[in-house]
Design a protein around this motif. Structure first.
Motif, mmCIF file in Angstrom:
data_model
loop_
_atom_site.group_PDB
_atom_site.id
_atom_site.type_symbol
_atom_site.label_atom_id
_atom_site.label_comp_id
_atom_site.label_asym_id
_atom_site.label_seq_id
_atom_site.Cartn_x
_atom_site.Cartn_y
_atom_site.Cartn_z
ATOM 1 N N LEU A 54 0.915 -0.976 0.142
ATOM 2 C CA LEU A 54 -0.019 0.011 -0.212
ATOM 3 C C LEU A 54 1.101 1.077 -0.035
ATOM 4 O O LEU A 54 0.319 2.320 -0.681
ATOM 5 C CB LEU A 54 -0.842 0.404 1.151
ATOM 6 N N LEU A 55 1.815 0.950 1.348
ATOM 7 C CA LEU A 55 2.946 2.093 1.453
ATOM 8 C C LEU A 55 3.522 2.454 -0.244
ATOM 9 O O LEU A 55 3.356 3.454 -1.312
ATOM 10 C CB LEU A 55 3.720 1.988 2.000
ATOM 11 N N GLU A 56 4.098 0.770 -0.810
ATOM 12 C CA GLU A 56 4.788 2.132 -2.110
ATOM 13 C C GLU A 56 3.728 2.452 -2.812
ATOM 14 O O GLU A 56 3.997 3.121 -4.542
ATOM 15 C CB GLU A 56 5.043 0.320 -2.827
ATOM 16 N N LEU A 123 -9.864 3.718 -1.080
ATOM 17 C CA LEU A 123 -9.976 2.860 0.311
ATOM 18 C C LEU A 123 -11.152 2.808 0.987
ATOM 19 O O LEU A 123 -11.849 1.931 1.521
ATOM 20 C CB LEU A 123 -8.174 3.058 0.761
ATOM 21 N N CYS A 124 -11.705 4.527 1.204
ATOM 22 C CA CYS A 124 -12.869 4.501 1.706
ATOM 23 C C CYS A 124 -13.884 3.521 1.104
ATOM 24 O O CYS A 124 -14.704 3.366 1.881
ATOM 25 C CB CYS A 124 -13.279 5.723 2.177
ATOM 26 N N ALA A 183 -12.635 10.103 7.863
ATOM 27 C CA ALA A 183 -13.161 9.673 6.152
ATOM 28 C C ALA A 183 -14.366 8.814 6.230
ATOM 29 O O ALA A 183 -15.174 8.506 4.960
ATOM 30 C CB ALA A 183 -12.486 10.848 4.835
ATOM 31 N N ILE A 184 -14.199 7.604 5.992
ATOM 32 C CA ILE A 184 -15.085 6.788 6.239
ATOM 33 C C ILE A 184 -16.271 6.137 6.683
ATOM 34 O O ILE A 184 -17.556 6.050 5.404
ATOM 35 C CB ILE A 184 -14.222 5.793 5.800
ATOM 36 N N PRO A 185 -17.082 7.153 8.062
ATOM 37 C CA PRO A 185 -17.868 6.992 8.280
ATOM 38 C C PRO A 185 -19.269 7.286 7.121
ATOM 39 O O PRO A 185 -19.817 6.346 7.137
ATOM 40 C CB PRO A 185 -17.947 7.856 9.532
ATOM 41 N N PRO A 186 -19.292 8.487 6.674
ATOM 42 C CA PRO A 186 -19.827 9.043 5.552
ATOM 43 C C PRO A 186 -20.417 7.922 4.768
ATOM 44 O O PRO A 186 -21.519 7.806 4.156
ATOM 45 C CB PRO A 186 -20.016 9.967 5.488
ATOM 46 N N ILE A 187 -19.484 7.541 4.132
ATOM 47 C CA ILE A 187 -19.866 6.103 3.298
ATOM 48 C C ILE A 187 -20.854 5.203 3.491
ATOM 49 O O ILE A 187 -21.217 4.631 2.918
ATOM 50 C CB ILE A 187 -18.357 5.746 2.446
#
Lengths: 306, 351
Positions: A54-56, A123-124, A183-187
């Protein structure tokens, strides 16, 4: 201090609630800290390796955006704006905003911020939609996840950053965690809500025609929930943009770093310029994703398929 | 009546109790616990109360009742959108209620399709896609599904609207889409849950006639739910009246009109235009006469009275398929179509 002299705390120790022994409290804190530290030592490397790809990808995507010549970026963003909004005005506005950002020498930071926000949003979406679907299917799951979401949105991000930074050190992965958790809660919420709001009778019709669970979800329920899901995506983008300054605190490159520098040194113009660049990106993302979301529900207003 | 028809759907001792502990009260209800007691003492609702009904193949079975009588609950048991608390639902010799998930899906895909009161069209799909929906679920190839759905769109008179979305259509047109969607699957059972109730009267009559037209050719087994007596009498070959979850009378339209089983039904039918609903057959006596106009047994009494009045005779010869089967008198017809004052009158008129 005045408040100290107001009450003699030693005399009136009944005013405040009883307190655990000082030594015990310290032992508890020490114990938890110690065990987490040894957990970090034991598994930290393994976990870091797990997130290495993921970092890469994060590094690669950022380099790619920065290395791409600006006319190509203009064409790509202009094109995406057109696809999303079908409005020439918005396309012109987008190009203009990016021109000004480039002219004022914020291009690289802007690209870094956009890359971070895009990856986080993606990602979210990938994580959030399945969770939202799962939640919509069971009241039990919903009652379990809702408080978790409340937690994620209200817990000061620095608090959950402590263990993350202990595990990954400061940098992109820690920043990614900070942004995604915030940021993931709204979706998740809006996917759940959208699916639950779909007309029961239409779902019953799907059942009556013998639709399987997957056919019902993907053919009927999810498409009808899309406008709400899209509102969630929009919110997620906005919230991840709001987190870039916090991310800057843990060494994530981008416009936030400059804002932070401006705050520390009282550079008014620098702060304003970078802040406005974030606003410009936010407005573009917001308008384009909203326009797209609206076009998704054209069928509701009786317009022809666009 | 003609020869006994074969039974397509056989409902046997069906009970439905709504509530979290339905099973607990099943035995008590079977032993005679009343609907109101169940509600008051145990806070459970008795939806269906020992319903048994044989629905003949290739006919229109109307199930009529006021709102809350359990008619929508009953029709949803046929394709098991609602699980019963107890009972059997035999369709073509197979118990729907013991099917596993896959068999049930196939049953819904191929055997029984449904038309809904509020149309329940897929708002994100256009007319053609809506009509093809059942076929897509069946796994029919895209081209084939398109061809078949276009045929049905044409049959319900919606050619030219294929690309429109449901929100662009009037209620009547939307229900034509609903009807085409249900017919397109070629299921031999058509379940219609108050399918025309949401339409205004003229459109409703229109849709009834479309359905009857289609039926003369398709011969599906249609279960039609309605709260509208005129509609029931117009399209039903057989009618069952439901009250408080129980069937209180079943029979053909003349049977119900001439011989209401209780005050409730009698009250229900008292405003019906009997001359228009009843056929000459229902009032024919075996007495042979030689003078008088010939009237077909399938004519309504309304028409027969007109013919008889013009002929200056007091009785008419009743024929069926050209053969003389008896006679009918003016007086008999007039007394029959009179509004019954009470139960006994209605019984008397029939004997």
């Amino acid at each position: 201090m005045a408040s100290d002299s107001l009450i003699d705390w030693d005399k009136h120790n009944w005013i405040a609630p009883p307190v655990m022994g000082r030594g015990e409290l310290r032992d508890i804190k020490k114990g938890i800290d110690g065990s987490f530290r040894s957990f970090t030592r034991e598994y930290g490397e393994g976990i870091e390796d797990f997130f290495e790809p993921l970092l890469e990808f994060l590094v690669f995507f950022e380099k790619l955006l920065i290395a791409t010549p600006w006319p190509i970026i203009f064409i790509i963003f202009g094109g995406l704006t057109w696809l999303g909004s079908r409005s020439w005005k918005m396309v012109v506005g987008t190009i203009l905003a990016f021109s000004i950002i480039g002219w004022l020498d914020m291009w690289k930071d802007t690209m870094a911020t956009i890359s971070m926000v895009s990856v986080c949003t993606l990602l979210c979406i990938v994580l959030g939609i399945p969770v939202g679907i799962w939640m919509s299917r069971s009241d039990r799951v919903q009652s379990f996840i809702l408080p978790v979401l409340d937690f994620m949105q209200t817990l000061p991000s620095f608090v959950y950053l402590i263990p993350v930074v202990m595990l990954f050190g400061i940098g992109k992965i820690a920043g990614l965690f900070a942004i995604v958790i915030y940021a993931i809660p709204p979706i998740i919420r809006l996917t759940n809500l959208g699916l639950r709001l779909v007309d029961k009778e239409v779902l019953e019709a799907a059942d009556a025609f013998g639709a399987g669970k997957w056919q019902r979800l993907m053919g009927v329920q999810f498409p009808l929930a899309l406008p709400n899901v899209f509102a969630g995506v929009n919110q997620t983008i906005m919230m991840s943009l709001a987190m870039v300054v916090v991310a800057a605190l843990i060494n994530v490159r981008g416009l936030g770093v400059e804002v932070l520098r401006a705050v520390q040194n009282q550079y008014l113009t620098l702060g304003l310029m970078n802040g406005l660049a974030i606003v410009a990106i936010a407005i573009i993302f917001d308008r384009v994703s909203q326009a797209y979301g609206k076009r998704l529900q054209k069928h509701r207003t009786g317009g022809h398929n666009g | 009546m003609a020869k006994k028809q074969d039974v397509k759907i056989s409902i046997k001792n069906l009970y439905k109790i709504f509530g979290p502990k339905a099973d607990l009260y099943m035995d008590a209800v079977k032993a005679g616990l009343s609907k109101s007691d169940l509600l008051e003492k145990h806070h459970h609702v008795l939806g269906l109360d020992n319903v048994s009904l044989d629905i003949p193949a290739r006919g229109i079975q109307v199930i009529m009742g006021l709102s809350g009588s359990g008619k929508s609950t009953l029709i949803r048991h046929i394709n098991r959108l609602i699980e019963p608390t107890s009972g059997e639902m035999i369709v073509d010799g197979e118990n729907v209620l013991s099917m596993d998930a896959k068999t049930l899906r196939d049953f819904r895909r191929f055997k029984a399709s449904m038309v809904f009161q509020k149309f329940a069209l897929l708002p994100h799909k256009n007319v053609a896609q809506n009509v093809a929906y059942g076929l897509n679920i069946q796994g029919v190839k895209e081209d084939d599904a398109k061809k078949r759905s276009l045929k049905w769109i044409d049959r319900v008179g919606l050619s030219g609207f294929e690309k429109r979305y449901p929100s662009e259509l009037s209620g009547g047109m939307q229900q034509r889409v609903g009807l085409a969607r249900a017919l397109a699957t070629d299921a031999d059972i058509l379940l219609m849950d108050e399918a025309f109730s949401a339409l205004d009267p003229l459109i409703r009559t229109d849709m009834q006639n479309i359905l009857l037209d289609l039926q003369t050719e398709l011969h599906k087994t249609i279960v039609f739910i309605t709260h509208d007596l005129d509609e029931a009498l117009h399209i039903g070959d057989n009618i069952a009246i439901l009250r408080d979850g129980a069937i209180i009378q079943k029979g053909t339209a003349p049977e119900i009109i001439l011989k209401p089983s209780d005050d409730y039904v009698a009250d229900f039918i008292k405003d019906v235009n009997r001359a228009r609903v009843l056929k000459v057959r229902a009032v024919t006596t075996k007495k042979k006469i030689t003078n008088g106009p010939k009237i077909e047994a399938s004519q309504t009494i309304e028409n027969a009275l007109q013919i008889l009045a013009k002929s200056k005779f007091n009785s008419a010869i009743v024929t069926e398929g050209g053969e003389i089967i008896g006679s009918v008198s003016l007086e008999k017809m007039i007394t029959t179509i009179a509004r019954p004052k009470a139960n006994e009158d209605a019984h008397g008129a029939y004997s």
